[in-house]
Scaffold this motif. Structure first.
Motif, PDB file in Angstrom:
ATOM      1  N   GLN A  59       0.837  -1.198   0.000  1.00  0.00           N
ATOM      2  CA  GLN A  59       0.000   0.000   0.000  1.00  0.00           C
ATOM      3  C   GLN A  59       0.870   1.246   0.000  1.00  0.00           C
ATOM      4  OE1 GLN A  59      -1.969  -0.643   3.721  1.00  0.00           O
ATOM      5  NE2 GLN A  59      -3.738  -1.587   2.773  1.00  0.00           N
ATOM      6  N   LEU A  60       0.380   2.310  -0.632  1.00  0.00           N
ATOM      7  CA  LEU A  60       1.100   3.571  -0.616  1.00  0.00           C
ATOM      8  C   LEU A  60       1.093   4.144   0.803  1.00  0.00           C
ATOM      9  CD1 LEU A  60       2.610   5.615  -2.330  1.00  0.00           C
ATOM     10  CD2 LEU A  60       0.439   6.738  -2.790  1.00  0.00           C
ATOM     11  N   PHE A  61      -0.106   4.238   1.403  1.00  0.00           N
ATOM     12  CA  PHE A  61      -0.260   4.683   2.786  1.00  0.00           C
ATOM     13  C   PHE A  61      -0.918   3.575   3.586  1.00  0.00           C
ATOM     14  CE2 PHE A  61       0.013   8.857   0.829  1.00  0.00           C
ATOM     15  CZ  PHE A  61       0.771   9.551   1.738  1.00  0.00           C
ATOM     16  N   ARG A  62      -0.529   3.415   4.841  1.00  0.00           N
ATOM     17  CA  ARG A  62      -1.196   2.491   5.750  1.00  0.00           C
ATOM     18  C   ARG A  62      -1.402   3.214   7.070  1.00  0.00           C
ATOM     19  NH1 ARG A  62      -1.845  -3.281   6.931  1.00  0.00           N
ATOM     20  NH2 ARG A  62      -2.141  -3.409   9.184  1.00  0.00           N
ATOM     21  N   THR A  63      -2.622   3.132   7.581  1.00  0.00           N
ATOM     22  CA  THR A  63      -2.961   3.746   8.857  1.00  0.00           C
ATOM     23  C   THR A  63      -3.472   2.656   9.783  1.00  0.00           C
ATOM     24  OG1 THR A  63      -3.594   5.771   7.703  1.00  0.00           O
ATOM     25  CG2 THR A  63      -4.325   5.547   9.975  1.00  0.00           C
ATOM     26  N   MET A  90       0.795   6.088  10.968  1.00  0.00           N
ATOM     27  CA  MET A  90       0.738   6.088   9.511  1.00  0.00           C
ATOM     28  C   MET A  90       2.108   5.747   8.952  1.00  0.00           C
ATOM     29  SD  MET A  90      -1.630   9.378   8.676  1.00  0.00           S
ATOM     30  CE  MET A  90      -1.968   8.841   7.009  1.00  0.00           C
ATOM     31  N   LYS A  91       2.073   4.926   7.894  1.00  0.00           N
ATOM     32  CA  LYS A  91       3.284   4.590   7.162  1.00  0.00           C
ATOM     33  C   LYS A  91       3.091   5.001   5.709  1.00  0.00           C
ATOM     34  CE  LYS A  91       4.834   0.623   9.831  1.00  0.00           C
ATOM     35  NZ  LYS A  91       5.193  -0.815   9.734  1.00  0.00           N
ATOM     36  N   PHE A  92       4.181   5.372   5.063  1.00  0.00           N
ATOM     37  CA  PHE A  92       4.188   5.696   3.644  1.00  0.00           C
ATOM     38  C   PHE A  92       5.188   4.763   2.979  1.00  0.00           C
ATOM     39  CE2 PHE A  92       6.060   8.205   0.104  1.00  0.00           C
ATOM     40  CZ  PHE A  92       4.926   8.271  -0.693  1.00  0.00           C
ATOM     41  N   ARG A  93       4.694   3.948   2.040  1.00  0.00           N
ATOM     42  CA  ARG A  93       5.525   2.948   1.364  1.00  0.00           C
ATOM     43  C   ARG A  93       6.295   2.075   2.353  1.00  0.00           C
ATOM     44  NH1 ARG A  93       7.675   6.327  -3.885  1.00  0.00           N
ATOM     45  NH2 ARG A  93       5.611   6.514  -4.800  1.00  0.00           N
ATOM     46  N   GLY A  94       5.614   1.710   3.459  1.00  0.00           N
ATOM     47  CA  GLY A  94       6.206   0.819   4.448  1.00  0.00           C
ATOM     48  C   GLY A  94       7.106   1.488   5.467  1.00  0.00           C
ATOM     49  N   GLU A  95       7.376   2.774   5.308  1.00  0.00           N
ATOM     50  CA  GLU A  95       8.242   3.516   6.228  1.00  0.00           C
ATOM     51  C   GLU A  95       7.411   4.377   7.170  1.00  0.00           C
ATOM     52  OE1 GLU A  95      11.649   3.339   6.369  1.00  0.00           O
ATOM     53  OE2 GLU A  95      11.545   1.770   4.831  1.00  0.00           O
ATOM     54  N   TYR A  96       7.842   4.432   8.438  1.00  0.00           N
ATOM     55  CA  TYR A  96       7.155   5.252   9.439  1.00  0.00           C
ATOM     56  C   TYR A  96       7.029   6.694   8.959  1.00  0.00           C
ATOM     57  CZ  TYR A  96       6.575   8.046  13.633  1.00  0.00           C
ATOM     58  OH  TYR A  96       6.132   8.958  14.548  1.00  0.00           O
ATOM     59  N   LEU A  97       5.835   7.266   9.139  1.00  0.00           N
ATOM     60  CA  LEU A  97       5.587   8.651   8.738  1.00  0.00           C
ATOM     61  C   LEU A  97       5.211   9.510   9.942  1.00  0.00           C
ATOM     62  CD1 LEU A  97       5.347  10.618   6.332  1.00  0.00           C
ATOM     63  CD2 LEU A  97       2.977   9.890   6.101  1.00  0.00           C
ATOM     64  N   ILE A  98       4.184   9.086  10.685  1.00  0.00           N
ATOM     65  CA  ILE A  98       3.709   9.870  11.824  1.00  0.00           C
ATOM     66  C   ILE A  98       2.887   8.961  12.739  1.00  0.00           C
ATOM     67  CG2 ILE A  98       1.622  10.639  10.619  1.00  0.00           C
ATOM     68  CD1 ILE A  98       1.862  13.332  12.092  1.00  0.00           C
TER      69      ILE A  98
END
Length: 87
Positions: free
Chosen positions: A2-6, A60-68
């Motif tokens: 997924q692009l974003f995952r929450t 939230m993750k973006f492309r599997g990387e931690y975002l916020i």
């Protein structure tokens, strides 16, 4: 992937469920400073009860990387009953 995952967590940081079907996501990510994000879901969303729990958190993750990540600070709603949104 997924692009974003929450994901939703409880107050003890125990994973509860993924949060999908977001109507709108707005935010500002800042390096080395406080970031913020506003999530909008339908009032009838199947995870609304988890978001309403005291101490609920999201990550939230973006492309599997931690975002916020962080606790839900403010909950609000608009619209009539089931047709409304949770922000």
């Amino acid at each position: 992937m997924q692009l974003f995952r929450t994901d939703i967590y409880d107050r003890d940081m125990k994973w509860q469920a993924p949060l999908g079907d977001l109507k709108k996501v707005e935010g500002t990510i800042r390096a080395n400073a406080i970031s913020d994000v506003t999530l909008t879901v339908a009032g009838s969303h199947k995870r609304a009860d988890l978001l309403a729990e005291p101490g609920a958190r999201v990550r939230m993750k973006f492309r599997g990387e931690y975002l916020i990540s962080g606790p839900l600070r403010q909950r609000s709603g608009a619209g009539p009953g089931v047709a409304g949104d949770l922000v």
